[in-house]
Enzyme design. Structure first.
Site, PDB file in Angstrom:
ATOM      1  N   HIS A   1      24.738   7.183  85.410  1.00  0.00           N
ATOM      2  CA  HIS A   1      23.962   8.268  85.999  1.00  0.00           C
ATOM      3  C   HIS A   1      23.634   8.068  87.473  1.00  0.00           C
ATOM      4  O   HIS A   1      23.008   8.920  88.081  1.00  0.00           O
ATOM      5  CB  HIS A   1      22.659   8.473  85.218  1.00  0.00           C
ATOM      6  CG  HIS A   1      21.675   7.358  85.429  1.00  0.00           C
ATOM      7  ND1 HIS A   1      21.745   6.169  84.756  1.00  0.00           N
ATOM      8  CD2 HIS A   1      20.626   7.248  86.275  1.00  0.00           C
ATOM      9  CE1 HIS A   1      20.768   5.383  85.160  1.00  0.00           C
ATOM     10  NE2 HIS A   1      20.064   6.008  86.084  1.00  0.00           N
TER      11      HIS A   1
HETATM   12  C1  UD1 Z   1      15.506   8.411  87.653  1.00  0.00           C
HETATM   13  C2  UD1 Z   1      15.217   7.170  88.504  1.00  0.00           C
HETATM   14  C3  UD1 Z   1      16.254   6.085  88.206  1.00  0.00           C
HETATM   15  C4  UD1 Z   1      16.351   5.795  86.721  1.00  0.00           C
HETATM   16  C5  UD1 Z   1      16.628   7.108  85.990  1.00  0.00           C
HETATM   17  C6  UD1 Z   1      16.712   6.895  84.502  1.00  0.00           C
HETATM   18  C7  UD1 Z   1      14.247   7.650  90.722  1.00  0.00           C
HETATM   19  C8  UD1 Z   1      14.535   7.643  92.181  1.00  0.00           C
HETATM   20  N1  UD1 Z   1      15.313   7.471  89.917  1.00  0.00           N
HETATM   21  O1  UD1 Z   1      16.751   8.931  88.096  1.00  0.00           O
HETATM   22  O2  UD1 Z   1      15.872   4.896  88.864  1.00  0.00           O
HETATM   23  O3  UD1 Z   1      17.395   4.885  86.490  1.00  0.00           O
HETATM   24  O4  UD1 Z   1      15.559   8.024  86.291  1.00  0.00           O
HETATM   25  O5  UD1 Z   1      17.029   8.016  83.796  1.00  0.00           O
HETATM   26  O6  UD1 Z   1      13.113   7.785  90.323  1.00  0.00           O
HETATM   27  N2  UD1 Z   1      16.807  16.079  84.808  1.00  0.00           N
HETATM   28  C9  UD1 Z   1      16.731  16.884  83.713  1.00  0.00           C
HETATM   29  N3  UD1 Z   1      15.765  16.617  82.777  1.00  0.00           N
HETATM   30  C10 UD1 Z   1      14.885  15.601  82.911  1.00  0.00           C
HETATM   31  C11 UD1 Z   1      14.970  14.798  84.052  1.00  0.00           C
HETATM   32  C12 UD1 Z   1      15.922  15.028  84.978  1.00  0.00           C
HETATM   33  O7  UD1 Z   1      17.505  17.816  83.535  1.00  0.00           O
HETATM   34  O8  UD1 Z   1      14.042  15.415  82.013  1.00  0.00           O
HETATM   35  C13 UD1 Z   1      17.881  16.306  85.800  1.00  0.00           C
HETATM   36  C14 UD1 Z   1      17.498  17.235  86.893  1.00  0.00           C
HETATM   37  O9  UD1 Z   1      18.630  17.970  87.192  1.00  0.00           O
HETATM   38  C15 UD1 Z   1      17.175  16.316  88.050  1.00  0.00           C
HETATM   39  C16 UD1 Z   1      18.137  15.156  87.808  1.00  0.00           C
HETATM   40  O10 UD1 Z   1      18.241  15.072  86.376  1.00  0.00           O
HETATM   41  O11 UD1 Z   1      17.347  16.941  89.269  1.00  0.00           O
HETATM   42  C17 UD1 Z   1      17.681  13.846  88.357  1.00  0.00           C
HETATM   43  O12 UD1 Z   1      16.371  13.512  87.891  1.00  0.00           O
HETATM   44  P1  UD1 Z   1      15.434  12.548  88.764  1.00  0.00           P
HETATM   45  O13 UD1 Z   1      14.153  12.323  88.067  1.00  0.00           O
HETATM   46  O14 UD1 Z   1      15.375  13.044  90.165  1.00  0.00           O
HETATM   47  O15 UD1 Z   1      16.240  11.191  88.869  1.00  0.00           O
HETATM   48  P2  UD1 Z   1      17.172  10.434  87.796  1.00  0.00           P
HETATM   49  O16 UD1 Z   1      18.588  10.565  88.224  1.00  0.00           O
HETATM   50  O17 UD1 Z   1      16.828  10.815  86.409  1.00  0.00           O
END
Ligand code: UD1
Length: 366
Positions: free
Chosen positions: A211
């Site tokens: 991811h």
């Molecule tokens: C975050 C953490 C990362 C961790 C990962 C585990 C930061 C900078 N990154 O990354 O260190 O390894 O979590 O999963 O904090 N989204 C959904 N549903 C959710 C959450 C996210 O659809 O419940 C999608 C959204 O499109 C969002 C994208 O995932 O824009 C990224 O989510 P985000 O929380 O920004 O970072 P992660 O890539 O999940």
């Protein structure tokens, strides 16, 4: 003593659960010196499969506060958490804020607390990838700089903090709360039916999780990844529980259909079932931080598709191999493991299921 613990994203929940239990145990044993413990969920991860299922699996109570910040750019997400968390702190006036790991919620809440002169406890301090292009590295360095208690999981963390000039009195090597959870839930993991669900037997499949933006955000890198996974699929069944970021990008570039039948895509999987998949895998291919540690503890072969790791002990003495992002090299390394050439591993010091109890003991004494 009043502590607010913060959870935000998936890798936080299993780190706070042992702390929650250790505080409960302390309160039962010391009724005259109870710790008031509140849990704040920022809502960084909000999908049921990225959040709610973890509360159920880990037997965590419903959070006392839910900030509901959701997704956004780094600045948006961090700022929203800060604005909402400040209101909670002004209302509750805790003595300590406890943060774990390295996600955006970690830095947002520690910064908010520090500016209100509330002491910050960082669990999983001192880890460094030395790659400031990773948002997590920025979060780690800054959180450690403003923390009052730094609880460290592996020896490299002690060295890193010393090199950064953090006074020794603030730093405590206590072991790994993520491993506390892994050990605590083993009997539940043993009852998981997830292998039957995927119709696989132990030691016969490859588990994949990817991811990181560097692996999944561009069309070119995703195309290479699809080719690589299809090649692995010629050898074994590949189980790929997919993070929303990776799923969205595969769909955006119309690549989901290009995966072969032996690469099984699934929704994100809950904690207990996922531990069962890790434990029984013949090989894991990942870019996660925590999975490098869990596989090392369990002695499962792990190939990490990153150029650096903030958890070097998993490579130095564990079963992890840091391969980089060149997928031709990764293919050779995977085939080597599948042909029986396995890396021997040992369990790192103090990864014994007692880290959270050491943390609570330290907080009470100080
Ligand atoms: C975050 C953490 C990362 C961790 C990962 C585990 C930061 C900078 N990154 O990354 O260190 O390894 O979590 O999963 O904090 N989204 C959904 N549903 C959710 C959450 C996210 O659809 O419940 C999608 C959204 O499109 C969002 C994208 O995932 O824009 C990224 O989510 P985000 O929380 O920004 O970072 P992660 O890539 O999940």
């Amino acid at each position: 003593m009043k502590i607010i613990s913060v959870v935000g994203a998936r890798p936080n929940f299993m780190k706070v659960a042992p702390v929650y239990r250790a505080i409960n145990k302390h309160n039962i044993q010391n009724p005259l010196y109870k710790i008031e413990h509140l849990i704040c969920h920022t809502g960084q991860h909000y999908d049921e499969k990225m959040s709610k299922v973890f509360f159920e699996d880990l037997e965590l109570p419903k959070p006392d506060f839910y900030l509901g910040v959701g997704s956004g750019s780094h600045a948006e997400q961090t700022a929203k958490v800060m604005v909402e968390f400040e209101k909670i702190l002004l209302q509750e006036k805790p003595d300590f804020v406890l943060v774990v790991g390295d996600v955006n919620s970690t830095i947002a809440c520690s910064l908010t607390a520090k500016k209100l002169h509330i002491k910050v406890i960082h669990v999983e301090a001192g880890l460094r990838s030395f790659d400031m292009k990773m948002p997590e590295e920025v979060n780690r360095v800054l959180t450690d700089r403003i923390s009052d208690y730094l609880f460290v999981t592996e020896k490299s963390g002690l060295e890193n903090l010393k090199n950064e000039g953090v006074p020794d009195e603030k730093v405590f090597f206590v072991g790994n709360v993520m491993i506390d959870s892994l050990i605590y839930y083993q009997s539940k993991v043993g009852k998981s039916k997830i292998l039957q669900h995927f119709d696989v037997s132990p030691q016969s499949y490859i588990l994949v999780t990817l991811h990181r933006p560097s692996n999944v955000d561009t069309k070119e890198s995703l195309k290479r990844l699809v080719k690589f996974l299809n090649r692995l699929g010629e050898e074994r069944k590949v189980i790929f529980p997919i993070h929303p970021r990776t799923k969205n990008n595969l769909e955006r570039y119309s690549l989901s259909e290009s995966l072969s039948k032996s690469v099984i895509l699934s929704e994100p999987i809950g904690y207990i079932d996922f531990q069962a998949l890790i434990k029984n895998a013949e090989l894991i291919v990942t870019d996660s931080g925590g999975i490098q540690e869990e596989s090392t503890y369990l002695g499962v072969q792990c190939i990490t598709l990153r150029t650096s790791t903030e958890r070097p002990v998993t490579v130095e003495i564990g079963t992890n191999q840091l391969i980089g992002v060149d997928l031709e090299k990764a293919e050779i390394a995977c085939l080597d493991v599948l042909s029986g050439n396995k890396k021997e591993g040992k369990i790192p010091e103090l990864w014994d299921g007692m880290a959270a109890e050491r943390i609570v003991k330290k907080l009470v004494i100080n």
